[in-house]
Structure formats: structure tokens, C-alpha cells
Design a protein around this motif. Structure first.
Motif, PDB file in Angstrom:
ATOM      1  N   PRO A  18       1.240 100.730   8.361  1.00 53.16           N
ATOM      2  CA  PRO A  18       1.116  99.799   9.489  1.00 53.16           C
ATOM      3  C   PRO A  18      -0.070  98.846   9.408  1.00 53.16           C
ATOM      4  N   VAL A  19      -1.229  99.322   8.901  1.00 52.04           N
ATOM      5  CA  VAL A  19      -2.449  98.500   8.898  1.00 52.04           C
ATOM      6  C   VAL A  19      -3.057  98.510   7.498  1.00 52.04           C
ATOM      7  N   LEU A  20      -3.247  97.322   6.944  1.00 55.49           N
ATOM      8  CA  LEU A  20      -3.886  97.162   5.641  1.00 55.49           C
ATOM      9  C   LEU A  20      -5.199  96.411   5.826  1.00 55.49           C
ATOM     10  N   MET A  21      -6.172  96.686   5.003  1.00 60.37           N
ATOM     11  CA  MET A  21      -7.441  95.958   5.064  1.00 60.37           C
ATOM     12  C   MET A  21      -7.764  95.412   3.679  1.00 60.37           C
ATOM     13  N   VAL A  22      -8.042  94.121   3.611  1.00 60.68           N
ATOM     14  CA  VAL A  22      -8.424  93.468   2.362  1.00 60.68           C
ATOM     15  C   VAL A  22      -9.855  92.958   2.524  1.00 60.68           C
ATOM     16  N   GLU A  23     -10.744  93.486   1.718  1.00 61.57           N
ATOM     17  CA  GLU A  23     -12.157  93.096   1.798  1.00 61.57           C
ATOM     18  C   GLU A  23     -12.412  91.975   0.801  1.00 61.57           C
ATOM     19  N   THR A  24     -12.539  90.752   1.299  1.00 64.75           N
ATOM     20  CA  THR A  24     -12.690  89.600   0.415  1.00 64.75           C
ATOM     21  C   THR A  24     -13.234  88.411   1.188  1.00 64.75           C
ATOM     22  N   HIS A  25     -13.823  87.477   0.466  1.00 65.48           N
ATOM     23  CA  HIS A  25     -14.219  86.187   1.035  1.00 65.48           C
ATOM     24  C   HIS A  25     -13.111  85.150   0.875  1.00 65.48           C
ATOM     25  N   SER A  37     -29.308 100.483   1.516  1.00 71.00           N
ATOM     26  CA  SER A  37     -29.811  99.721   2.660  1.00 71.00           C
ATOM     27  C   SER A  37     -29.804 100.615   3.885  1.00 71.00           C
ATOM     28  N   GLY A  38     -30.301 100.095   4.998  1.00 72.41           N
ATOM     29  CA  GLY A  38     -30.432 100.910   6.199  1.00 72.41           C
ATOM     30  C   GLY A  38     -29.157 101.075   6.992  1.00 72.41           C
ATOM     31  N   LEU A  39     -28.089 100.377   6.633  1.00 77.83           N
ATOM     32  CA  LEU A  39     -26.861 100.440   7.415  1.00 77.83           C
ATOM     33  C   LEU A  39     -25.940 101.520   6.864  1.00 77.83           C
ATOM     34  N   VAL A  40     -25.447 102.372   7.742  1.00 79.05           N
ATOM     35  CA  VAL A  40     -24.574 103.462   7.333  1.00 79.05           C
ATOM     36  C   VAL A  40     -23.308 102.893   6.695  1.00 79.05           C
ATOM     37  N   GLY A  41     -22.990 103.373   5.521  1.00 74.93           N
ATOM     38  CA  GLY A  41     -21.769 102.957   4.841  1.00 74.93           C
ATOM     39  C   GLY A  41     -21.932 101.737   3.967  1.00 74.93           C
ATOM     40  N   SER A  42     -22.996 100.945   4.181  1.00 75.08           N
ATOM     41  CA  SER A  42     -23.125  99.708   3.417  1.00 75.08           C
ATOM     42  C   SER A  42     -23.604  99.955   1.993  1.00 75.08           C
ATOM     43  N   SER A  43     -24.282 101.076   1.738  1.00 74.08           N
ATOM     44  CA  SER A  43     -24.746 101.362   0.378  1.00 74.08           C
ATOM     45  C   SER A  43     -23.567 101.546  -0.570  1.00 74.08           C
ATOM     46  N   GLU A  44     -22.564 102.322  -0.136  1.00 73.45           N
ATOM     47  CA  GLU A  44     -21.375 102.511  -0.954  1.00 73.45           C
ATOM     48  C   GLU A  44     -20.654 101.182  -1.162  1.00 73.45           C
ATOM     49  N   GLN A  45     -20.604 100.378  -0.104  1.00 72.41           N
ATOM     50  CA  GLN A  45     -19.961  99.064  -0.194  1.00 72.41           C
ATOM     51  C   GLN A  45     -20.724  98.162  -1.158  1.00 72.41           C
ATOM     52  N   ASN A  46     -22.049  98.216  -1.124  1.00 73.99           N
ATOM     53  CA  ASN A  46     -22.868  97.425  -2.042  1.00 73.99           C
ATOM     54  C   ASN A  46     -22.593  97.802  -3.494  1.00 73.99           C
ATOM     55  N   MET A  47     -22.515  99.105  -3.763  1.00 76.20           N
ATOM     56  CA  MET A  47     -22.266  99.557  -5.123  1.00 76.20           C
ATOM     57  C   MET A  47     -20.885  99.110  -5.599  1.00 76.20           C
ATOM     58  N   ARG A  48     -19.887  99.262  -4.743  1.00 81.29           N
ATOM     59  CA  ARG A  48     -18.538  98.834  -5.131  1.00 81.29           C
ATOM     60  C   ARG A  48     -18.498  97.333  -5.405  1.00 81.29           C
ATOM     61  N   MET A 107      -5.671  93.073   7.866  1.00 80.90           N
ATOM     62  CA  MET A 107      -7.001  92.646   8.314  1.00 80.90           C
ATOM     63  C   MET A 107      -7.779  92.127   7.106  1.00 80.90           C
ATOM     64  N   VAL A 108      -8.334  90.933   7.235  1.00 81.36           N
ATOM     65  CA  VAL A 108      -9.095  90.313   6.143  1.00 81.36           C
ATOM     66  C   VAL A 108     -10.546  90.182   6.589  1.00 81.36           C
ATOM     67  N   SER A 109     -11.451  90.692   5.775  1.00 80.56           N
ATOM     68  CA  SER A 109     -12.865  90.677   6.159  1.00 80.56           C
ATOM     69  C   SER A 109     -13.728  90.607   4.910  1.00 80.56           C
ATOM     70  N   PRO A 110     -14.841  89.876   4.963  1.00 75.32           N
ATOM     71  CA  PRO A 110     -15.758  89.859   3.812  1.00 75.32           C
ATOM     72  C   PRO A 110     -16.505  91.172   3.648  1.00 75.32           C
ATOM     73  N   GLY A 111     -16.496  91.989   4.682  1.00 71.18           N
ATOM     74  CA  GLY A 111     -17.164  93.287   4.612  1.00 71.18           C
ATOM     75  C   GLY A 111     -17.006  94.018   5.926  1.00 71.18           C
ATOM     76  N   MET A 112     -16.467  95.221   5.878  1.00 65.01           N
ATOM     77  CA  MET A 112     -16.232  95.955   7.108  1.00 65.01           C
ATOM     78  C   MET A 112     -16.425  97.444   6.861  1.00 65.01           C
ATOM     79  N   THR A 113     -17.136  98.095   7.785  1.00 62.14           N
ATOM     80  CA  THR A 113     -17.241  99.542   7.792  1.00 62.14           C
ATOM     81  C   THR A 113     -16.339 100.054   8.903  1.00 62.14           C
ATOM     82  N   LEU A 114     -15.286 100.743   8.543  1.00 63.05           N
ATOM     83  CA  LEU A 114     -14.292 101.159   9.524  1.00 63.05           C
ATOM     84  C   LEU A 114     -14.847 102.223  10.466  1.00 63.05           C
TER      85      LEU A 114
END
Length: 543
Positions: free
Chosen positions: A22-29, A314-325, A132-139
Motif C-alpha cells: 500500500p505505501v512505498l517510500m523513495v528517498e531521493t532528491h 550525528s545527534g539525530l536518531v536514525g540519521s547516522s545510519e541514513q548518512n552511512m547509506r 512517498m518521495v522525500s530527500p530524507g525521512m526517518t519513519l
């Protein structure tokens, strides 16, 4: 056994839409690429029932692509989407502002609206899909099991070629294109790792400069890529400034790297060999580990990217994993490339705790990528304290080889002295004149500097040049001998640590130099013979 070819973004979309995810998320600019793919899928023959494509943005609400709309809150728009009477692909932008980003909590009403839409889209009679299209999202935790993340890779060679053809055709009447097939290929390769918009900007800038598109514009496109990588804040594009001739000694390591030059090219597949994964270089500080990494880019002719692991956290929860990816995805997009991680133990040496498991998850992301990466990205990691790294990082298969760099031997010190003196006394240097770089003088310097690292030799030359400068005269051999006498090398101040590293490397690493240094250090003042009896110089490879 034949392995399946990875699915493209469009093929993945088709499978998920068919399966009623039902719901897909694409992380992109690159929202335009998502819309283009959604429109192609919606009208293609792969779906039993064709779909409409409806977009949502905060400024235009729900609207058909290319048409006007009116501002609507996203929760209201989702409620309207649920009532749609025709099969539809809803492509929603801007939701990351309401579902939590940059440390802001998610809005409860928005989370509930997505959950309600997911339930309705999964079980309803009319098939709908929310993208859902987003440049960066922590669900939010509530949505983690409802949302399927779809990876949109950076543009490939075919897409970049389409952009290049488009901008050339649009300006054909007013520009000159002077590119051989090989130069055209290099130009497109230089643009790999850029978004389509960034690639178009780079080509446009190259054309606008002189109304020509030729081989000289490759450097300009690379500069655009350098800017993009710098903006990521995680990777740094390192411009090669030296060659392997600038590295004194380390002949085993040099030969190992030279033999793997070009092994990422398609022709290497005829020898049934995979692209090399990477190499871990450990050893005594100041002995050429980092210099080898920078000079290797020149040897292989590949872009060198440096990953600062400290910036990943970084100080934001979940953003470190996102940064590495994101960093790893960018390194693959630029491939073939070299990814350099300097002093890797500082980033991954304490992956075990104190931060709610963030370090462990980031470390796991990196390990999984190293094992499964499909594009040729050669990882060169350097470490001073190898024992600080977790054991799973060192197991066979992560790196192709682990090399140990010891203090330079006499022969290597002679080479290093020559390199450093040529560097300081060459050209129009006022320090040259009273000192001849001959074999006798170099041999004496190498003898006197037993136990010195390459960095300490370089600093001794600089110190001697300061002596000459202070009296406004030429450099002489006494200045160099005085600088050696005034230097307390690391082999003295950290003898115990050095011997501990040697003990580890004696059975676990390959010697980077082709000559064992044991005999020298068993008689030197830097460590006693008893201290070094376990050092065997590392495994020797018959090159």
C-alpha cells in the motif's frame, strides 16, 4: 549457478504494485525521475489494470501532472485519495515535514492518516498505491511495518547519455562538439554520481564557457562532481598529488596494487576474476599508509573519495545510519572509485556501545555493504591500532588482504631521504648548493636515522632547512645530522606499543616491505633483542 540480475527501479515498482504493497517510500532528491517512472509503469502493459498518476505537494494539493491545483493539508489529501474511484498511483511530496525530520517529532494526525490510507489501499476493491518521495525521512515507529522502502539509484550511463544528447541537440546550431568516442565515454563517466539535474548543469556550464564541448571539459565536469560530493558533507573528493614513486619502500604492497590495476574493467571478466574489494593497511604511524592511499588513485586513474566516519554520526536518531547509506550509495554511483577511510579504528573501533546501538547499526551497514556491493568500489582503510577493530571486520572476505607497514629498513630510508631532499632542494630552492644527494651521503643519513619513520625523516629535512634559513645560507650535511640527533623517534618513545603491533602482525598480516626489518631492530637502541624476537616481518608473498 546463475545469479539473477538486480531489478531496476521500474521493475521493483511493478512487482510491489502488483503485490498491493500500500505505501512505498523513495528517498531521493530527484522527484522528476520518480514521476517519470510512475507514469511509465501506470500506463505500461505489465499491470493488468492501468493506473492514473496523481501528485501531491503542499503548494498545489492533489493534482494531475502538469495541471494546477490548490493548497491542501496532507492528511486531508490522503482522506480524499482513499475515496478515489479509479486505480491510482498517488505520488506524495513534502510528507517528511509532517512525519518527522531534522529532529522534529511526527504529527499524530498525519501518522494516523497514512495508516488509514495503508489499510484502505491494501484491502480495498480498487487498487491504489501511495508513493512517498522525500530527500530524507526517518519513519515513525508506527509506520515502519507499513512502509516499503524502494531504492532509486543515481542515474546510470544510459540516462546520463540521454541528458548529454538532449543538451547537445538543443544547442546544435550554436556550439561545436569535438569529442572522440573514447572522450565522450570519459565525459559521461565523469558525470556519474551526479543527479540528472546536476549532470545537465555540468554539461551546460562546460558548453557555456566557450561554446565548445571537447576533452578539456572533462575536468570541468569532474569539478562539478567535486562540488556535489563536498556538499554531501560525508565524502571528500581528494585530488591526486603524487605517484607511487613518492612512496619510499613498501615494494610488496606496491606490486600487489599494480597487479590489480584495471581489474574492474569488463575485459577482466574474461579471466574469471572479480573486482578487488579492498585492502587494510596497518602499522606504525608515519610510515606511509595514508600517502600510499593518495598515490594509489594516480596509479589506478580512479577518483579517490575519503569517508570521514566521524561525520556519519550525528545527534539525530536514525540519521547516522541514513548518512552511512547515503555515503556508500554515492561511492557506488561514482564507481569505479576508491573509498579511503583513514584511521578506521577511530570510527569503528568502539562499535559496541554507549550510544543506544547506533554505532553497531552503522558498523553493520558498512560490513553488509562491503560484503554485498555490486559496483567496483575499492576500499582502502588505514589503521594505527589494529587490535581496536572488532574481529568481524578482519575476517577473510571483508578485505582482499591486510598489509603491515613497519619502520623503514636501511634501503627504504635511503630512498626516503632521496625523495625528501629532492623535494626540498630541487628547483630554485635557496637551500640547495652545499649538499650533494649522492649515494655516500644518503647511506650515512640512512645509517644515522635507524628507527626513524618516513614522517620523521621528512621532518628532519624540514628542521635542517630551518637551520639553513636562520643563517641565510645553503643547507649542509651537518644540518641534517644535527636534526637527526635532536629527534627522538617513535620507535623509542613508543617501543612497547610498536612491538605489540609487530607481534599481532607477525601471524595475521602480509609485510608491505619486501625485506624483513627484524635484523636491524634486534641490534638498535629502539628496542631490545628480547622485545622483537616474536617479530617475523609478516607473511612474505612471492611476487
Amino acid at each position: 549457478m546463475n545469479s539473477k540480475k538486480p531489478l531496476t527501479f521500474s521493475e521493483t515498482l511493478i512487482d510491489l504494485i502488483r503485490a498491493r504493497h500500500p505505501v512505498l517510500m523513495v528517498e531521493t532528491h530527484e522527484g522528476d525521475r520518480v514521476i517519470t517512472a510512475a507514469e511509465a509503469v501506470a500506463s505500461g502493459p505489465q499491470l493488468r489494470r492501468p493506473r492514473r498518476v496523481i501528485l501531491y505537494t503542499v503548494s498545489k494539493g492533489l493534482h494531475i501532472p502538469g495541471q494546477a491545483g490548490k493548497p491542501t493539508s496532507p492528511d486531508v489529501a490522503l482522506s480524499e485519495a482513499v475515496k478515489a474511484s479509479e486505480p491510482t498511483l498517488f505520488v506524495f511530496f513534502d510528507l517528511h515535514h509532517f512525519l518527522g525530520s531534522q529532529g522534529r517529532p511526527a504529527e499524530p494526525a498525519m501518522v494516523r492518516a497514512v495508516l488509514d490510507a495503508a489499510t484502505a489501499f491494501r484491502t480495498g476493491e480498487i487498487p491504489h498505491t501511495l508513493i512517498m518521495v522525500s530527500p530524507g525521512m526517518t519513519l515513525p515507529v508506527d509506520l515502519e511495518k507499513e512502509v516499503t522502502v524502494v531504492d532509486l539509484p543515481l542515474p546510470g550511463a544510459d540516462e546520463i547519455e540521454t541528458v548529454l544528447n538532449g543538451i547537445v541537440n538543443a544547442n546544435a546550431a550554436s556550439i561545436v562538439v569535438d569529442l572522440s568516442p573514447d572522450e565522450r565515454q570519459r565525459l559521461m563517466q565523469a558525470a556519474q554520481g551526479l543527479t540528472l539535474g546536476e549532470a545537465e548543469n555540468a554539461f551546460a556550464r562546460a558548453i557555456a564557457t566557450d561554446r565548445r564541448l571537447d576533452a578539456s571539459d572533462i575536468a570541468m565536469v569532474l569539478d562539478e562532481k567535486r562540488q556535489t560530493i563536498r556538499k554531501s558533507g560525508l565524502l571528500e573528493f581528494i585530488s591526486p598529488t603524487g605517484t607511487m614513486a613518492d612512496v619510499g619502500g613498501l615494494e610488496n604492497l606496491k606490486k600487489w596494487l599494480a597487479k590489480r590495476n584495471g581489474s574492474w574493467l569488463p575485459e577482466a571478466q574474461r579471466w574469471s576474476i572479480p573486482a578487488p574489494k579492498g585492502v587494510l593497511i596497518t602499522g606504525i604511524p608515519g610510515c606511509g599508509k595514508s600517502l600510499t592511499a593518495t598515490c594509489m588513485a594516480t596509479l589506478w586513474g580512479l577518483p579517490l573519495l575519503r569517508l570521514d566516519v566521524g561525520r556519519v554520526f550525528s545527534g539525530l536518531v536514525g540519521s547516522s545510519e541514513q548518512n552511512m547509506r547515503g555515503a556508500l550509495k554515492l561511492a557506488e554511483a561514482v564507481s569505479p572509485s576508491i573509498l579511503w577511510i583513514d584511521e578506521i579504528e577511530k570510527g569503528f573501533g568502539s562499535s559496541g556501545g554507549g550510544d543506544s546501538g547506533t554505532s553497531q547499526r552503522v558498523f553493520g551497514t558498512f560490513l553488509t555493504w562491503m560484503q554485498e556491493k555490486k559496483n567496483p568500489v575499492f576500499v582502502i582503510a588505514t589503521a594505527n591500532k589494529i587490535d581496536a577493530l572488532p574481529p568481524e571486520f578482519l575476517r577473510k572476505g571483508r578485505f582482499d588482504e591486510i598489509f603491515f607497514v613497519d619502520l623503514p629498513t636501511k634501503e627504504e630510508r635511503t630512498h626516503i631521504w632521496k625523495i625528501q631532499l629532492d623535494k626540498r632542494l630541487g628547483g630554485t630552492s635557496e637551500a640547495s648548493g652545499d649538499f650533494d644527494v649522492d649515494s655516500g651521503s644518503l647511506n650515512a643519513l640512512a645509517e644515522r636515522s635507524e628507527g626513524f619513520s618516513g614522517a620523521e625523516i621528512a621532518e628532519a629535512v624540514i628542521s635542517a632547512c630551518f637551520e639553513a634559513f636562520s643563517e641565510r645560507r645553503r643547507l649542509n650535511e651537518k644540518d641534517l645530522h644535527r636534526a637527526i640527533a635532536n629527534t627522538v623517534p617513535l620507535s623509542v618513545t613508543q617501543a612497547e606499543q610498536i612491538n605489540a603491533v609487530r607481534g599481532w602482525a607477525s601471524k595475521r598480516a602480509v609485510a608491505a616491505t619486501s625485506i624483513s626489518a627484524r635484523e636491524e631492530y634486534s641490534t638498535s637502541g629502539s628496542a631490545s633483542a628480547d622485545d622483537v624476537t616474536s617479530w617475523r616481518g609478516g607473511r612474505q608473498i612471492d611476487f
